[in-house]
Design an enzyme around this catalytic site. Structure first.
Site, PDB file in Angstrom:
ATOM      1  N   HIS A  25       0.836  -1.212   0.000  1.00  0.00           N
ATOM      2  CA  HIS A  25       0.000   0.000   0.000  1.00  0.00           C
ATOM      3  C   HIS A  25       0.871   1.263   0.000  1.00  0.00           C
ATOM      4  CE1 HIS A  25      -3.607  -2.295   1.206  1.00  0.00           C
ATOM      5  NE2 HIS A  25      -2.889  -2.849   2.175  1.00  0.00           N
TER       6      HIS A  25
HETATM    7  C1  BDR Z   1      -2.989   1.219   5.152  1.00  0.00           C
HETATM    8  O1  BDR Z   1      -3.213   0.806   6.490  1.00  0.00           O
HETATM    9  C2  BDR Z   1      -2.062   0.193   6.994  1.00  0.00           C
HETATM   10  O2  BDR Z   1      -2.346  -1.088   7.438  1.00  0.00           O
HETATM   11  C3  BDR Z   1      -1.012   0.189   5.911  1.00  0.00           C
HETATM   12  O3  BDR Z   1       0.247   0.517   6.448  1.00  0.00           O
HETATM   13  C4  BDR Z   1      -1.496   1.209   4.919  1.00  0.00           C
HETATM   14  O4  BDR Z   1      -0.961   2.492   5.178  1.00  0.00           O
HETATM   15  C5  BDR Z   1      -3.768   0.294   4.213  1.00  0.00           C
HETATM   16  O5  BDR Z   1      -5.128   0.393   4.470  1.00  0.00           O
END
Ligand code: BDR
Ligand code: CA
Length: 310
Positions: free
Chosen positions: A239
């Site tokens: 992500h």
């Molecule tokens: C986001 O939430 C976190 O778990 C990850 O680091 C990312 O920034 C994804 O939804």
């Protein structure tokens, strides 16, 4: 053109750590500071992870500042199991012995750097937006001094915490609403693309083979992600590194300008990013939204950054 100047605001976090490592070894950017926020795990861990990481990787030039411990709009306990108890899964970094936190907190750090960089500071925001919302609320003059915000958060469609909300926005929707409506130029990299940015075992082998301290750490984090996935958890989704790619290697993404706002209340909709894809509201677009991804280009670029670590 020289290297671009960034602050990374993060809730480190397994995929945050991979994004930070890629950023530290990117030729195109200079990371002046890591500012931590509560999110994936409690702030005591996210801040410590940043400090331990910069010492471990000898990133001596990168300042480390502590930020918000609670969201602007706290709504109960949301720490999940995705990033393990301390944020880095099963990985334990050596405790930092030399590096210490800056006296300035995240808010002051953002204000001072925005002034110092005279309109050239960019923010990579890969956790809940609490620090950024506080900085621009306390010091609105920095709105015109921040060149661009690249953030991981939200989605055109769907969510990963609720049916309509992505984690970073869901944790602090009020902060996200303040930031997204601030007028700062920004790019949103949401679940529509990040859930497709997955590394696999071949990628992990390639990264490990580079044999550097940083690449081995990334490979170990990926191992944790694979085992999490095999137990029913999230796959090795990059992500946060994809938000970095939007800033540094935009060729791997397709973005469209849309009007975006955030829903703060609602039994089913709190934390939802409303993206007006059909222009129903007749409002001027305020966010460039990533809508498509070239996964091969992204992977090559990300693995290349990590392979180039020394
Ligand atoms: C986001 O939430 C976190 O778990 C990850 O680091 C990312 O920034 C994804 O939804
Ligand atoms: Ca994150």
């Amino acid at each position: 053109m020289g290297r671009r100047t960034f602050i990374i605001d993060c809730d480190t976090g397994t995929d945050d750590a991979i994004a930070i490592i890629a950023a530290l070894y990117s030729k195109d950017m200079e990371v002046v500071a890591l500012t931590s926020v509560n999110g994936n795990v409690a702030h005591q861990y996210t801040s410590k992870n940043n400090l331990n990481l910069v010492e471990y990787l000898k990133a001596d030039q990168v300042l480390v500042a502590k930020g918000a411990e609670i969201p602007l709009y706290p709504r109960g306990n949301y720490y999940g199991t995705t990033h393990g108890q301390t944020g880095l899964g099963t990985i334990t970094l050596p405790e930092a012995k030399i590096r210490t936190f800056c006296e300035d907190n995240a808010i002051e750090m953002i204000r001072k750097e925005a002034k110092k960089q005279k309109g050239n500071l960019e923010l990579l925001v890969i956790g809940p937006m609490t620090n950024i919302a506080m900085a621009i609320s306390l010091y609105p003059e920095i709105i015109s001094e921040i060149k661009h915000i690249w953030f991981m958060g939200g989605a055109v469609r769907g969510g990963n915490v609720t049916t309509t909300a992505e984690f970073n926005i869901w944790v602090d929707p009020v902060a996200a609403k303040i930031v997204i409506n601030s007028g700062i130029p920004m790019t949103m990299v949401g679940l529509d693309v990040t859930e497709r940015a997955i590394l696999n075992r071949d990628d992990e082998q390639r990264v490990r083979k580079a044999g550097t301290k940083a690449s081995i750490l990334v490979a170990d984090i990926l191992e944790y992600m694979f085992s999490r996935h095999s137990e029913g958890g999230e796959d090795a989704m990059m992500h946060d590194a994809l938000a970095l790619a939007a800033a540094i290697y935009p060729e791997c993404l397709t973005c469209i300008d849309y009007y975006v706002d955030v829903e703060c209340e609602g039994v089913y909709t709190a934390g939802h990013t409303m993206v007006d894809v059909r222009g129903k509201l007749g409002k001027k677009p305020n966010v460039s939204v990533a809508v498509d991804l070239d996964i091969n280009k992204f992977k090559e670029w990300l693995i290349g950054c990590i392979e180039s670590s020394v």
